[in-house]
Write an enzyme that holds these catalytic residues in place. Structure first.
Site, PDB file in Angstrom:
ATOM      1  N   ASN A  20       0.865  -1.179   0.000  1.00 54.66           N
ATOM      2  CA  ASN A  20       0.000   0.000   0.000  1.00 54.66           C
ATOM      3  C   ASN A  20       0.903   1.230   0.000  1.00 54.66           C
ATOM      4  O   ASN A  20       1.467   1.592   1.032  1.00 54.66           O
ATOM      5  CB  ASN A  20      -0.893  -0.022   1.258  1.00 54.66           C
ATOM      6  CG  ASN A  20      -1.760   1.219   1.357  1.00 54.66           C
ATOM      7  OD1 ASN A  20      -1.849   2.004   0.408  1.00 54.66           O
ATOM      8  ND2 ASN A  20      -2.406   1.411   2.505  1.00 54.66           N
ATOM      9  N   LYS A  22       0.038   4.222  -0.436  1.00 49.27           N
ATOM     10  CA  LYS A  22      -0.681   5.399   0.081  1.00 49.27           C
ATOM     11  C   LYS A  22      -0.469   6.603  -0.856  1.00 49.27           C
ATOM     12  O   LYS A  22      -0.492   6.437  -2.077  1.00 49.27           O
ATOM     13  CB  LYS A  22      -0.228   5.706   1.510  1.00 49.27           C
ATOM     14  CG  LYS A  22      -0.260   4.472   2.420  1.00 49.27           C
ATOM     15  CD  LYS A  22      -0.161   4.804   3.866  1.00 49.27           C
ATOM     16  CE  LYS A  22      -0.061   3.511   4.669  1.00 49.27           C
ATOM     17  NZ  LYS A  22      -0.192   3.703   6.089  1.00 49.27           N
ATOM     18  N   HIS A 109      -9.756   1.177   4.840  1.00 47.42           N
ATOM     19  CA  HIS A 109      -8.481   1.379   5.554  1.00 47.42           C
ATOM     20  C   HIS A 109      -8.720   2.332   6.733  1.00 47.42           C
ATOM     21  O   HIS A 109      -9.507   3.264   6.628  1.00 47.42           O
ATOM     22  CB  HIS A 109      -7.433   1.959   4.590  1.00 47.42           C
ATOM     23  CG  HIS A 109      -6.051   1.926   5.161  1.00 47.42           C
ATOM     24  ND1 HIS A 109      -5.608   2.850   6.078  1.00 47.42           N
ATOM     25  CD2 HIS A 109      -5.021   1.058   4.977  1.00 47.42           C
ATOM     26  CE1 HIS A 109      -4.352   2.559   6.423  1.00 47.42           C
ATOM     27  NE2 HIS A 109      -3.988   1.471   5.775  1.00 47.42           N
ATOM     28  N   GLU A 111      -7.087   4.706   7.838  1.00 45.46           N
ATOM     29  CA  GLU A 111      -6.855   6.130   7.551  1.00 45.46           C
ATOM     30  C   GLU A 111      -8.096   6.754   6.922  1.00 45.46           C
ATOM     31  O   GLU A 111      -8.419   7.912   7.176  1.00 45.46           O
ATOM     32  CB  GLU A 111      -5.615   6.286   6.653  1.00 45.46           C
ATOM     33  CG  GLU A 111      -4.340   6.106   7.473  1.00 45.46           C
ATOM     34  CD  GLU A 111      -3.153   5.562   6.711  1.00 45.46           C
ATOM     35  OE1 GLU A 111      -3.152   5.582   5.471  1.00 45.46           O
ATOM     36  OE2 GLU A 111      -2.204   5.092   7.382  1.00 45.46           O
ATOM     37  N   GLU A 181      -5.720  -5.058  10.762  1.00 42.58           N
ATOM     38  CA  GLU A 181      -4.748  -3.990  10.981  1.00 42.58           C
ATOM     39  C   GLU A 181      -5.077  -3.264  12.277  1.00 42.58           C
ATOM     40  O   GLU A 181      -5.915  -2.339  12.280  1.00 42.58           O
ATOM     41  CB  GLU A 181      -4.794  -2.992   9.821  1.00 42.58           C
ATOM     42  CG  GLU A 181      -4.483  -3.596   8.475  1.00 42.58           C
ATOM     43  CD  GLU A 181      -3.865  -2.569   7.539  1.00 42.58           C
ATOM     44  OE1 GLU A 181      -2.729  -2.776   7.146  1.00 42.58           O
ATOM     45  OE2 GLU A 181      -4.515  -1.553   7.247  1.00 42.58           O
ATOM     46  N   GLY A 187       1.888   2.290  10.895  1.00 43.01           N
ATOM     47  CA  GLY A 187       2.821   3.402  10.734  1.00 43.01           C
ATOM     48  C   GLY A 187       3.488   3.847  12.026  1.00 43.01           C
ATOM     49  O   GLY A 187       4.120   4.902  12.070  1.00 43.01           O
ATOM     50  N   SER A 223       2.989  -2.095  10.714  1.00 42.43           N
ATOM     51  CA  SER A 223       4.443  -2.094  10.951  1.00 42.43           C
ATOM     52  C   SER A 223       5.090  -3.442  10.658  1.00 42.43           C
ATOM     53  O   SER A 223       6.025  -3.855  11.351  1.00 42.43           O
ATOM     54  CB  SER A 223       4.742  -1.625  12.384  1.00 42.43           C
ATOM     55  OG  SER A 223       4.277  -0.304  12.581  1.00 42.43           O
TER      56      SER A 223
HETATM   57  C1  PEP Z   1      -1.067   0.182   6.183  1.00 43.69           C
HETATM   58  O1  PEP Z   1      -1.105   1.359   5.873  1.00 43.69           O
HETATM   59  O2  PEP Z   1      -1.967  -0.572   5.829  1.00 43.69           O
HETATM   60  C2  PEP Z   1       0.070  -0.288   6.966  1.00 43.69           C
HETATM   61  C3  PEP Z   1       0.022  -1.494   7.467  1.00 43.69           C
HETATM   62  O3  PEP Z   1       1.114   0.594   7.126  1.00 43.69           O
HETATM   63  P1  PEP Z   1       2.524   0.267   7.850  1.00 43.69           P
HETATM   64  O4  PEP Z   1       3.033  -1.019   7.291  1.00 43.69           O
HETATM   65  O5  PEP Z   1       3.408   1.434   7.518  1.00 43.69           O
HETATM   66  O6  PEP Z   1       2.235   0.168   9.320  1.00 43.69           O
END
Ligand code: PEP
Length: 264
Positions: A20, A22, A109, A111, A181, A187, A223
């Site tokens: 992803n 983003k 997601h 976000e 998630e 992040g 992460s």
């Molecule tokens: C995500 O945005 O779905 C995500 C898992 O980001 P990160 O790996 O940076 O935590």
């Protein structure tokens, strides 16, 4: 319909490593990264049951789709609007995504849930529309830090899944993937423990089966990095990862591919 898996009771799922990107890269940078990924892939054949998917910004989808044509990589969107056409300023329909070369889409997601207040009803419509319009759909779910502290994690997951899969037939579940998630791990560099991940993934699989009589792959996101991926991707209830930060460099993404292969 793009079926991503066979959704039967008996099979174990392939491994999906979904990048992803983003809004992190320009179109030029996205193409450069795709070129670097192609180069890495040319040195390391990827087996059929390891899926390498990329979700760049909408703007980069056509160029990346052309770049990866004929390879094992697939391109998808980070969002969509559930209607096919009409007065929806600034939105992108499933058909438009497919026209650009996308074969999958990420929905819900965290976000988008927090930044633009996407609610459960809109997410349900997006999931249904993505699947009925022929895209594989990665539904993102997960608890906040406060919800985990309050002991509500499993109830939150149940509620998010129940509203999102309402009205999906077992056949449609073959185009569904779920990304667990934990919001507090996205992040932040903070990663869920293998016990927390195994508990959440097992619960998610059970709830999906209860509600739809079918199964779908459950990916971990939050992460995920070369250092923690071997342990996480080796868990039997984990069928791959949704990767933000570590997908922005071809080297770290391919370390996750190697961890995925080792965990299969
Ligand atoms: C995500 O945005 O779905 C995500 C898992 O980001 P990160 O790996 O940076 O935590």
């Amino acid at each position: 319909m793009t079926t991503a898996h066979s959704g039967t009771d008996m099979q174990s799922f392939p491994c999906y490593l979904v990048a992803n990107w983003k809004m992190s890269l320009s179109t030029r940078q996205s193409l450069e990264l795709a070129t670097a990924l192609m180069h890495e892939a040319s040195m390391m054949p990827i087996p059929d049951d390891l899926h390498t998917w990329i979700a760049p910004s909408f703007l980069a989808i056509p160029d990346i789709a052309r770049k990866v044509a004929g390879t094992r990589f697939r391109v998808g969107g980070q969002n969509l609007w559930p209607e096919q056409h009409g007065a929806y300023t600034g939105e992108v329909s499933p058909t438009q995504l497919k026209e650009m070369g996308a074969t999958f889409v990420i929905v819900g997601h965290s976000e988008r849930r927090s930044l633009v207040h996407e609610g459960e009803e809109l997410i349900r419509r997006k999931v249904k529309s993505a699947i009925t319009n022929g895209l594989a759909c990665i539904l993102c779910i997960g608890e906040t830090r406060d919800e985990r502290k309050a002991g509500k994690t499993l109830a939150v997951l149940r509620s998010q899944i129940t509203s999102a899969v309402l009205g999906l037939s077992p056949h449609e579940v073959r185009s569904l993937l779920i990304a667990y998630e934990p919001v507090w791990a996205i992040g932040t560099g903070e990663v869920a423990t293998t016990e927390q991940i195994a508990e959440a993934h097992t619960t998610i699989s059970t709830i999906v089966a209860e509600l739809t009589t079918a199964r779908c792959p459950v990916l971990y996101g939050g992460s995920l990095k070369p250092e923690n991926a071997p342990e996480i991707l080796a868990l039997p209830s984990v069928h791959g990862g949704l990767i933000g930060g570590a997908s922005l460099q071809s080297g770290s993404y391919f370390e996750l591919v190697r961890a995925g292969l080792a965990g299969m």
